[in-house]
Design a protein around this motif. Structure first.
Motif, mmCIF file in Angstrom:
data_model
loop_
_atom_site.group_PDB
_atom_site.id
_atom_site.type_symbol
_atom_site.label_atom_id
_atom_site.label_comp_id
_atom_site.label_asym_id
_atom_site.label_seq_id
_atom_site.Cartn_x
_atom_site.Cartn_y
_atom_site.Cartn_z
ATOM 1 N N LEU A 114 41.563 34.636 47.449
ATOM 2 C CA LEU A 114 41.855 35.539 48.556
ATOM 3 C C LEU A 114 41.136 36.875 48.424
ATOM 4 O O LEU A 114 40.827 37.524 49.429
ATOM 5 C CB LEU A 114 43.368 35.780 48.646
ATOM 6 N N ALA A 115 40.874 37.293 47.192
ATOM 7 C CA ALA A 115 40.282 38.614 46.980
ATOM 8 C C ALA A 115 38.769 38.587 46.884
ATOM 9 O O ALA A 115 38.102 39.546 47.292
ATOM 10 C CB ALA A 115 40.869 39.257 45.718
ATOM 11 N N ARG A 116 38.178 37.503 46.365
ATOM 12 C CA ARG A 116 36.748 37.513 46.041
ATOM 13 C C ARG A 116 35.902 36.570 46.888
ATOM 14 O O ARG A 116 34.720 36.837 47.089
ATOM 15 C CB ARG A 116 36.546 37.138 44.569
ATOM 16 N N LEU A 117 36.484 35.476 47.350
ATOM 17 C CA LEU A 117 35.694 34.491 48.080
ATOM 18 C C LEU A 117 35.656 34.817 49.572
ATOM 19 O O LEU A 117 36.552 35.476 50.103
ATOM 20 C CB LEU A 117 36.266 33.091 47.872
ATOM 21 N N LYS A 118 34.625 34.336 50.220
ATOM 22 C CA LYS A 118 34.471 34.553 51.659
ATOM 23 C C LYS A 118 35.192 33.427 52.395
ATOM 24 O O LYS A 118 34.621 32.384 52.713
ATOM 25 C CB LYS A 118 32.989 34.580 52.034
ATOM 26 N N LEU A 119 36.461 33.663 52.643
ATOM 27 C CA LEU A 119 37.284 32.685 53.341
ATOM 28 C C LEU A 119 37.665 33.220 54.711
ATOM 29 O O LEU A 119 37.923 34.421 54.867
ATOM 30 C CB LEU A 119 38.560 32.383 52.536
ATOM 31 N N PHE A 180 42.658 42.177 41.912
ATOM 32 C CA PHE A 180 41.326 41.563 41.940
ATOM 33 C C PHE A 180 40.406 42.272 42.922
ATOM 34 O O PHE A 180 39.196 42.344 42.710
ATOM 35 C CB PHE A 180 41.438 40.079 42.302
ATOM 36 N N ARG A 181 40.949 42.786 44.012
ATOM 37 C CA ARG A 181 40.137 43.487 44.997
ATOM 38 C C ARG A 181 39.532 44.769 44.433
ATOM 39 O O ARG A 181 38.482 45.219 44.892
ATOM 40 C CB ARG A 181 40.983 43.828 46.223
ATOM 41 N N PHE A 185 32.454 44.101 42.619
ATOM 42 C CA PHE A 185 31.774 42.825 42.805
ATOM 43 C C PHE A 185 30.495 42.751 41.976
ATOM 44 O O PHE A 185 30.029 41.658 41.634
ATOM 45 C CB PHE A 185 31.436 42.629 44.282
ATOM 46 N N GLU A 186 29.901 43.913 41.665
ATOM 47 C CA GLU A 186 28.638 43.915 40.926
ATOM 48 C C GLU A 186 28.773 43.263 39.558
ATOM 49 O O GLU A 186 27.825 42.629 39.061
ATOM 50 C CB GLU A 186 28.117 45.347 40.774
ATOM 51 N N ARG A 204 35.489 34.865 32.209
ATOM 52 C CA ARG A 204 34.933 35.794 31.219
ATOM 53 C C ARG A 204 34.836 37.229 31.723
ATOM 54 O O ARG A 204 34.737 38.154 30.909
ATOM 55 C CB ARG A 204 33.553 35.319 30.773
ATOM 56 N N VAL A 205 34.846 37.423 33.039
ATOM 57 C CA VAL A 205 34.676 38.778 33.583
ATOM 58 C C VAL A 205 35.922 39.247 34.316
ATOM 59 O O VAL A 205 36.476 40.308 34.013
ATOM 60 C CB VAL A 205 33.451 38.827 34.534
ATOM 61 N N ILE A 206 36.371 38.460 35.292
ATOM 62 C CA ILE A 206 37.465 38.910 36.148
ATOM 63 C C ILE A 206 38.791 38.970 35.393
ATOM 64 O O ILE A 206 39.490 39.986 35.426
ATOM 65 C CB ILE A 206 37.584 37.988 37.375
#
Length: 297
Positions: A114-119, A180-181, A185-186, A204-206
């Protein structure tokens, strides 16, 4: 050089506000402080009365005194020697830990999407998820009692974990989505450029960056599950499966001639005090978790 150039330049001094203006500004602050102190005292009165009652024994329990005449820890010792209470304490710990772990596992994937993907229509999806919490628990308690009795989950710990997870997931998804928002994004894009898969970037990142949010969500979910009463009392019938809130409700004292109010108060203090300590220690994280994403979406 002209005479005017030799004249020193003077800057006008900062004008201090008059005393009347300072008093007007301090009055709202004083009023807010007084209201905060009053609200704090009103909130602490029930907890103080609970501790006061838990320290009373015998005839002192029926008195309305503001402090125990002869303080005693007998009620606490009686509670800690009660096998059903200790069993319920263990049940609450198991249900709380397992439900929290499952809620975090499922909610982290849903919140990431919900926060990162283009849905499309992510706001609508999140609204539908949160709508689950609007259902009154009492409206599903009776049907769940019938279903759980038919399939053999009634009066079992898995039978408590599943419905509690249903109501814990929406809150976990909402809080984690807000956290998460806020992650740039970088950072994720850099990991993908370096050859990481989408799941590898997530793992590993988020997730490492969202540890504060995950900890906050875990605290909120665990407290909610620990305090839940209606489902626990509807879906259990024996001491072997009851959780702490239900066990306290059924507490009748050590003997049939005892006034159970003292032991009930002692049990309530033992159950509530750890949660109070956790909230006081992590109050900033809890507030941050509840308000994250409130301004920027």
């Amino acid at each position: 050089m002209t005479a005017t150039a030799l004249e020193p330049t003077t800057s006008s001094p900062t004008t201090a506000p008059p005393p009347a203006a300072r008093r007007e500004r301090s009055q709202p602050r004083a009023l807010i402080l007084v209201l905060a102190v009053v609200a704090m005292l009103v909130s602490l009165v029930p907890f103080y009365w609970l501790i006061n009652t838990s320290l009373k024994t015998g005839g002192d329990l029926s008195s309305g005194s503001l402090y125990p005449a002869d303080p005693s820890l007998r009620n606490y010792l009686d509670v800690l020697q009660d096998g059903d209470f200790l069993t319920a304490l263990g049940n609450s710990a198991i249900v709380g830990v397992v439900t929290t772990a499952l809620a975090l596992s499922f909610a982290s994937f849903a919140a990431y999407a919900l926060a990162r993907l283009k849905l499309p229509r992510k706001g609508l999806i999140l609204g539908l998820v949160l709508s689950v919490t609007t259902f009154p628990v009492i409206s599903i308690a009776a049907p769940m009692f019938k279903i759980w009795s038919d399939i053999g989950l009634y009066d079992t710990l898995p039978g408590l974990i599943i419905p509690k997870l249903t109501f814990a997931l929406p809150m976990a998804i909402f809080v984690l989505t807000s956290f998460f928002r806020e992650i740039p994004f970088e950072l994720e894009e850099s990991a993908l450029i370096d050859g990481a898969t989408p799941f590898g970037a997530f793992r590993r990142v988020i997730l490492p960056l969202a540890v504060p949010g995950i900890a906050t969500t875990a605290i909120l979910v665990f407290i909610s599950v620990w305090n839940e009463f209606l489902l626990a009392v509807t879906l259990t019938s024996t001491p072997g499966a009851r959780t702490v809130p239900v066990a306290i409700a059924y507490f009748s004292g050590i003997s049939e001639f005892d006034n159970p109010i003292g032991t009930i108060s002692a049990a309530s203090v033992l159950v509530t005090l750890p949660l109070v300590i956790v909230v006081l220690v992590f109050q900033k994280r809890i507030v941050a978790g509840l308000t994250a994403g409130a301004i920027k979406g």
